[in-house]
Design a protein around this motif. Sequence first.
Motif, PDB file in Angstrom:
ATOM      1  N   ARG A   1      -0.366  26.772  28.267  1.00 22.30           N
ATOM      2  CA  ARG A   1      -1.222  27.649  27.483  1.00 22.30           C
ATOM      3  C   ARG A   1      -1.621  26.966  26.170  1.00 22.30           C
ATOM      4  NH1 ARG A   1       1.157  31.711  25.482  1.00 22.30           N
ATOM      5  NH2 ARG A   1      -0.505  33.257  25.597  1.00 22.30           N
ATOM      6  N   ARG A   2      -2.794  27.355  25.652  1.00 20.01           N
ATOM      7  CA  ARG A   2      -3.276  26.762  24.413  1.00 20.01           C
ATOM      8  C   ARG A   2      -2.284  26.980  23.271  1.00 20.01           C
ATOM      9  NH1 ARG A   2      -8.968  25.929  23.380  1.00 20.01           N
ATOM     10  NH2 ARG A   2      -9.855  24.967  25.261  1.00 20.01           N
ATOM     11  N   GLU A   3      -1.691  28.188  23.219  1.00 18.15           N
ATOM     12  CA  GLU A   3      -0.733  28.470  22.156  1.00 18.15           C
ATOM     13  C   GLU A   3       0.464  27.518  22.225  1.00 18.15           C
ATOM     14  OE1 GLU A   3      -2.030  30.569  24.224  1.00 18.15           O
ATOM     15  OE2 GLU A   3      -2.552  32.504  23.303  1.00 18.15           O
ATOM     16  N   ALA A   4       0.957  27.271  23.444  1.00 20.81           N
ATOM     17  CA  ALA A   4       2.095  26.377  23.614  1.00 20.81           C
ATOM     18  C   ALA A   4       1.725  24.949  23.238  1.00 20.81           C
ATOM     19  CB  ALA A   4       2.605  26.434  25.051  1.00 20.81           C
ATOM     20  N   LEU A   5       0.508  24.531  23.603  1.00 15.39           N
ATOM     21  CA  LEU A   5       0.048  23.198  23.226  1.00 15.39           C
ATOM     22  C   LEU A   5       0.011  23.056  21.711  1.00 15.39           C
ATOM     23  CD1 LEU A   5      -2.895  22.256  25.647  1.00 15.39           C
ATOM     24  CD2 LEU A   5      -0.761  20.999  25.291  1.00 15.39           C
ATOM     25  N   PHE A   6      -0.559  24.057  21.055  1.00 11.21           N
ATOM     26  CA  PHE A   6      -0.710  23.985  19.596  1.00 11.21           C
ATOM     27  C   PHE A   6       0.653  23.926  18.908  1.00 11.21           C
ATOM     28  CE2 PHE A   6      -1.034  25.884  15.403  1.00 11.21           C
ATOM     29  CZ  PHE A   6      -2.105  25.209  14.859  1.00 11.21           C
ATOM     30  N   VAL A   7       1.562  24.813  19.301  1.00  5.15           N
ATOM     31  CA  VAL A   7       2.881  24.843  18.668  1.00  5.15           C
ATOM     32  C   VAL A   7       3.622  23.535  18.927  1.00  5.15           C
ATOM     33  CG1 VAL A   7       5.138  25.967  18.682  1.00  5.15           C
ATOM     34  CG2 VAL A   7       3.050  27.342  18.734  1.00  5.15           C
ATOM     35  N   SER A   8       3.549  23.014  20.143  1.00  2.00           N
ATOM     36  CA  SER A   8       4.251  21.775  20.495  1.00  2.00           C
ATOM     37  C   SER A   8       3.700  20.601  19.696  1.00  2.00           C
ATOM     38  CB  SER A   8       4.125  21.501  21.983  1.00  2.00           C
ATOM     39  OG  SER A   8       4.634  22.583  22.736  1.00  2.00           O
ATOM     40  N   LEU A   9       2.377  20.532  19.570  1.00  5.77           N
ATOM     41  CA  LEU A   9       1.754  19.425  18.838  1.00  5.77           C
ATOM     42  C   LEU A   9       2.040  19.519  17.340  1.00  5.77           C
ATOM     43  CD1 LEU A   9      -1.665  19.260  20.721  1.00  5.77           C
ATOM     44  CD2 LEU A   9       0.207  17.614  20.862  1.00  5.77           C
ATOM     45  N   CYS A  10       2.010  20.746  16.810  1.00  6.61           N
ATOM     46  CA  CYS A  10       2.336  20.915  15.385  1.00  6.61           C
ATOM     47  C   CYS A  10       3.782  20.522  15.112  1.00  6.61           C
ATOM     48  CB  CYS A  10       2.107  22.363  14.958  1.00  6.61           C
ATOM     49  SG  CYS A  10       0.374  22.756  14.648  1.00  6.61           S
ATOM     50  N   ALA A  11       4.671  20.932  16.006  1.00  8.05           N
ATOM     51  CA  ALA A  11       6.082  20.568  15.838  1.00  8.05           C
ATOM     52  C   ALA A  11       6.263  19.054  15.911  1.00  8.05           C
ATOM     53  CB  ALA A  11       6.930  21.262  16.896  1.00  8.05           C
ATOM     54  N   ALA A  12       5.521  18.415  16.817  1.00  6.58           N
ATOM     55  CA  ALA A  12       5.626  16.961  16.969  1.00  6.58           C
ATOM     56  C   ALA A  12       5.106  16.233  15.731  1.00  6.58           C
ATOM     57  CB  ALA A  12       4.851  16.507  18.205  1.00  6.58           C
ATOM     58  N   GLY A  13       4.151  16.843  15.006  1.00 10.27           N
ATOM     59  CA  GLY A  13       3.627  16.209  13.800  1.00 10.27           C
ATOM     60  C   GLY A  13       4.429  16.523  12.558  1.00 10.27           C
ATOM     61  N   LEU A  14       4.965  17.740  12.470  1.00  9.45           N
ATOM     62  CA  LEU A  14       5.610  18.177  11.236  1.00  9.45           C
ATOM     63  C   LEU A  14       7.108  17.853  11.187  1.00  9.45           C
ATOM     64  CD1 LEU A  14       5.440  19.723   8.552  1.00  9.45           C
ATOM     65  CD2 LEU A  14       5.786  21.834   9.835  1.00  9.45           C
ATOM     66  N   LEU A  15       7.825  18.112  12.277  1.00  5.44           N
ATOM     67  CA  LEU A  15       9.289  17.955  12.238  1.00  5.44           C
ATOM     68  C   LEU A  15       9.732  16.516  11.936  1.00  5.44           C
ATOM     69  CD1 LEU A  15      10.441  20.334  15.116  1.00  5.44           C
ATOM     70  CD2 LEU A  15      10.386  20.750  12.642  1.00  5.44           C
ATOM     71  N   PRO A  16       9.092  15.482  12.499  1.00  5.95           N
ATOM     72  CA  PRO A  16       9.506  14.120  12.118  1.00  5.95           C
ATOM     73  C   PRO A  16       9.311  13.827  10.635  1.00  5.95           C
ATOM     74  CG  PRO A  16       8.269  14.052  14.162  1.00  5.95           C
ATOM     75  CD  PRO A  16       8.128  15.446  13.621  1.00  5.95           C
ATOM     76  N   LEU A  17       8.269  14.392  10.018  1.00  6.75           N
ATOM     77  CA  LEU A  17       8.062  14.192   8.583  1.00  6.75           C
ATOM     78  C   LEU A  17       9.174  14.860   7.787  1.00  6.75           C
ATOM     79  CD1 LEU A  17       4.197  14.786   8.243  1.00  6.75           C
ATOM     80  CD2 LEU A  17       5.417  12.608   8.432  1.00  6.75           C
ATOM     81  N   LEU A  18       9.499  16.086   8.150  1.00  8.65           N
ATOM     82  CA  LEU A  18      10.592  16.778   7.458  1.00  8.65           C
ATOM     83  C   LEU A  18      11.923  16.076   7.698  1.00  8.65           C
ATOM     84  CD1 LEU A  18       9.638  20.510   8.204  1.00  8.65           C
ATOM     85  CD2 LEU A  18       9.120  19.139   6.174  1.00  8.65           C
ATOM     86  N   GLY A  19      12.104  15.525   8.917  1.00  3.25           N
ATOM     87  CA  GLY A  19      13.323  14.772   9.200  1.00  3.25           C
ATOM     88  C   GLY A  19      13.415  13.506   8.364  1.00  3.25           C
ATOM     89  N   ALA A  20      12.282  12.849   8.137  1.00  6.29           N
ATOM     90  CA  ALA A  20      12.273  11.660   7.285  1.00  6.29           C
ATOM     91  C   ALA A  20      12.639  12.016   5.854  1.00  6.29           C
ATOM     92  CB  ALA A  20      10.886  10.998   7.341  1.00  6.29           C
ATOM     93  N   ASN A  21      12.184  13.179   5.397  1.00  5.76           N
ATOM     94  CA  ASN A  21      12.567  13.637   4.053  1.00  5.76           C
ATOM     95  C   ASN A  21      14.081  13.834   3.950  1.00  5.76           C
ATOM     96  OD1 ASN A  21       9.848  13.686   3.435  1.00  5.76           O
ATOM     97  ND2 ASN A  21       9.636  15.894   3.733  1.00  5.76           N
ATOM     98  N   LEU A  22      14.654  14.478   4.975  1.00  9.05           N
ATOM     99  CA  LEU A  22      16.105  14.699   4.977  1.00  9.05           C
ATOM    100  C   LEU A  22      16.861  13.378   5.043  1.00  9.05           C
ATOM    101  CD1 LEU A  22      16.400  17.779   7.358  1.00  9.05           C
ATOM    102  CD2 LEU A  22      17.002  17.714   4.934  1.00  9.05           C
ATOM    103  N   LEU A  23      16.346  12.423   5.809  1.00  2.44           N
ATOM    104  CA  LEU A  23      16.991  11.120   5.916  1.00  2.44           C
ATOM    105  C   LEU A  23      17.012  10.408   4.567  1.00  2.44           C
ATOM    106  CD1 LEU A  23      18.250   8.906   7.726  1.00  2.44           C
ATOM    107  CD2 LEU A  23      15.907   8.080   8.139  1.00  2.44           C
TER     108      LEU A  23
END
Length: 592
Positions: free
Chosen positions: A96-118
């Motif tokens: 579904r489009r909603e699942a695509l959007f959430v998955s892609l946003c998570a793939a873009g945002l979470l690594p950045l936040l993880g780099a901040n924590l690192l």
Amino acid sequence: MKCATSFFDRGVFIKSVLRFWPIWAIYAFVWMLVLPASLIDVLARAPSDAARIVLQSVEITAAWLCPLAACGAAMAVFSHMYSERSAGFFAALPVRREALFVSLCAAGLLPLLGANLLAFAAALAVEALFGATGIAALGQWLGAVTLMTLCYFGIAVLCAQLTGHLVVMPILFIVLGVVASSLGNMALVVPDMFCYGYVSNGAGIADLFSPFVCMMLKLTVEYRENEVYALNGWPYLIAYGLVGIALLPVSMALYKRRNMESAGDVVAIGPVKPAFKYICGMAAAFILGNLFYTVPFGTSPEGGAGQAIIYSICMAAGAFVGCFGADMLLNKSFGVFGRPRRYIGWGVVSLLCLAIVFTCELDVTGYEDRVPESSEVQSVRVSAGGVTVNFYEEDSIALAIEAHESAVEAKSENESDEAYSSASATHLNIDYTLRGGGELAREYRVAYNGAADTLDILEELMNSREGIEARKSLSIPVTVNTVEEARVVFSPDALEPELVQLTVEEAMELYRDCILPDMRDGTIGIVWYRMDDDYYNSVYDCRIEIDLKRSYNLPVSDSFYTVPTIWSERTNEWLTEHGIELKTLAESGETA
């Protein structure tokens, strides 16, 4: 049995994270260099500077690194929308489009936040290694960088939905970050040129709608006490972080309804296309219109409505370039001039520009005639001819208002070509602090040879008791211990000027017993705004200079100088008794 609706696809998430790993790696590497690596050197040399270095990385590094990383991440994970083949592939996925959007946003945002924590964890480990406890500064850093990442990622994701072109997306991201402030500042060019006395205070509230600009202005590091540093600007960080989060549902709604066939389009969302055209038209009207006018006519319009009409025509020409240039981009064609309906948008922008120009030229708002009452004013700062004084007494405030009224009445002569020559005009700035807490500021060029009495009133104001005391006040008292050097420079003939060095005792006697009483009488320390015959026949070709210096923890210096006049009897008598020949400027051969 019903199946649960999924808003996340693990496969899309993992594949996107692994595919674009260089972005997260570079982002993390930069922060590791800026934070933990730099802390090793700082803690080894000056541990007290660690908190400042950590927080300044928010003010300096995060200001460009966070938007750059957020834009790159959003552009990468949504890159499928910029190619027809990739767009078709993602549209065919059983997700579904909603699942695509959430998955892609998570793939873009979470690594950045993880780099901040690192980076945070690594910096904390470095400080623990050196026995430092900088958790407060590091906590502020983590909170600020996280909020900035959320803000810029939300904006970047929205930009990714608005366009179907890979090159346009980062340009649109930059534009959205500065457009409100830029348009606000560009719009201020018009009142600056056509509104008499106008003083710009910047884009003001428009800056709040431009996160790039606002964060650069508001995020500062403040030293408090006991080597404690704090980051200012948290209300803005929190607000922008919440805005970034709020933009994600908006972007998801656009993603759901977006046509995959819009890949390659400059603007992918239909309702946004008219707004794009009008924004391009207004921006071009202000930028190109001002250029079309100032190249042949200069920056100081004089001539009333005629010049306003010419400026409006120049803005209309700029709007034509902007509107039809936008049409070319939207239609991917140069053939955009044939349909009459396309001229409507240009006409609307041109009329709006005409209204803005004539609102200023005709002073529809009453800005030019606004002069406060004495009862409204708490204090006034007057700057004229390079001399600046703050006035607080009622009589002085009344004189400042009188000078203001005179400048307003002399609009025609002060806007003449002669007044705009720096050699033929005195620059006057008046800044009121009002009792209600507000401020009112005006700026004028006062014609030197004008018929108005503005300069005469300014002389009376600056040469009042309060004016002389303020102009001649010193940060260091004149005492035997503070006088470093004193001299009198005078011209007994038309040859080279002579210099007489004074002892500390002579300087003290001259200043305390002669200059100060004469200043209280208003006969020395006088400002002149009209260099006429009265000036040359009243001022002596002589200058008294006293250099002051004192040292506590740090050396502090100041200097005093003044020029005697034919009325400064005490000073003149002392100078004559000490062999200094006094001649007026006229007697020395200088004339008006």
